[in-house]
Design an enzyme around this catalytic site. Structure first.
Site, PDB file in Angstrom:
ATOM      1  N   GLU A  65       0.830  -1.208   0.000  1.00  0.00           N
ATOM      2  CA  GLU A  65       0.000   0.000   0.000  1.00  0.00           C
ATOM      3  C   GLU A  65       0.865   1.260   0.000  1.00  0.00           C
ATOM      4  OE1 GLU A  65      -3.138   1.818  -0.756  1.00  0.00           O
ATOM      5  OE2 GLU A  65      -3.634  -0.196  -0.055  1.00  0.00           O
ATOM      6  N   GLU A  94       1.556   6.268  -7.157  1.00  0.00           N
ATOM      7  CA  GLU A  94       0.467   7.144  -7.600  1.00  0.00           C
ATOM      8  C   GLU A  94       0.877   8.616  -7.547  1.00  0.00           C
ATOM      9  OE1 GLU A  94      -3.032   6.247  -5.353  1.00  0.00           O
ATOM     10  OE2 GLU A  94      -3.483   4.472  -6.557  1.00  0.00           O
TER      11      GLU A  94
END
Length: 115
Positions: free
Chosen positions: A63, A70
Site C-alpha cells: 500500500e 500514484e
C-alpha cells in the site's frame, strides 16, 4: 547519528501522509488492529504470528509503494495518459494480490479455531 534520526522522521512523515490521504491504507491499518486483537484473544502460536506478521507487513508495504507510485505518476503526468493509468492500475493490483494473500493466510489460521 543525526542523518539516521532524520531518516526515521522522513519515514514517519511518509506513513502519516499515507494514513492521512489514503482510505485503503486506513482500512488495512484497521484490519491489522482487528487481526492482532483476535490473534491475542485466540492465543496464536509463534508460527501463526510469524505468518500474520509477514502477510500484514506485505500488505502495508504494498500500500505504501502504491501510494508513492500514484503520487509520482501524478507528478510526471498531471493530465490523463493511458500509460500512467496502466502504471496506477498495476500498482493497485499488487496491493490487491497482497491483500488477498493475507486473507487466505488469515482464513487458514483463524477458521480452524472457530470450527
Amino acid at each position: 547519528m543525526r542523518r539516521l534520526i532524520k531518516s526515521f522522521g522522513y519515514a514517519f512523515s511518509g506513513s502519516a501522509y499515507a494514513f492521512g490521504t489514503q482510505l485503503n491504507f486506513k482500512i488495512h491499518c484497521l484490519a491489522l488492529v482487528l487481526v492482532t486483537t483476535l490473534g491475542w484473544y485466540l492465543d496464536l502460536t509463534l508460527q501463526e504470528w510469524l505468518w500474520i506478521a509477514g502477510v500484514s507487513g506485505m500488505v502495508i508495504v504494498a500500500e505504501l509503494f502504491n501510494t508513492a507510485i500514484e503520487v509520482l505518476v501524478d507528478l510526471v503526468s498531471p493530465s490523463y495518459n493511458e500509460k500512467a493509468k496502466i502504471v496506477k492500475d498495476v500498482s493497485a493490483a499488487a496491493v490487491l494480490v497482497a491483500a488477498l494473500t493475507a486473507v487466505v493466510v488469515g482464513l487458514i489460521i483463524f477458521l480452524p479455531k472457530f470450527c
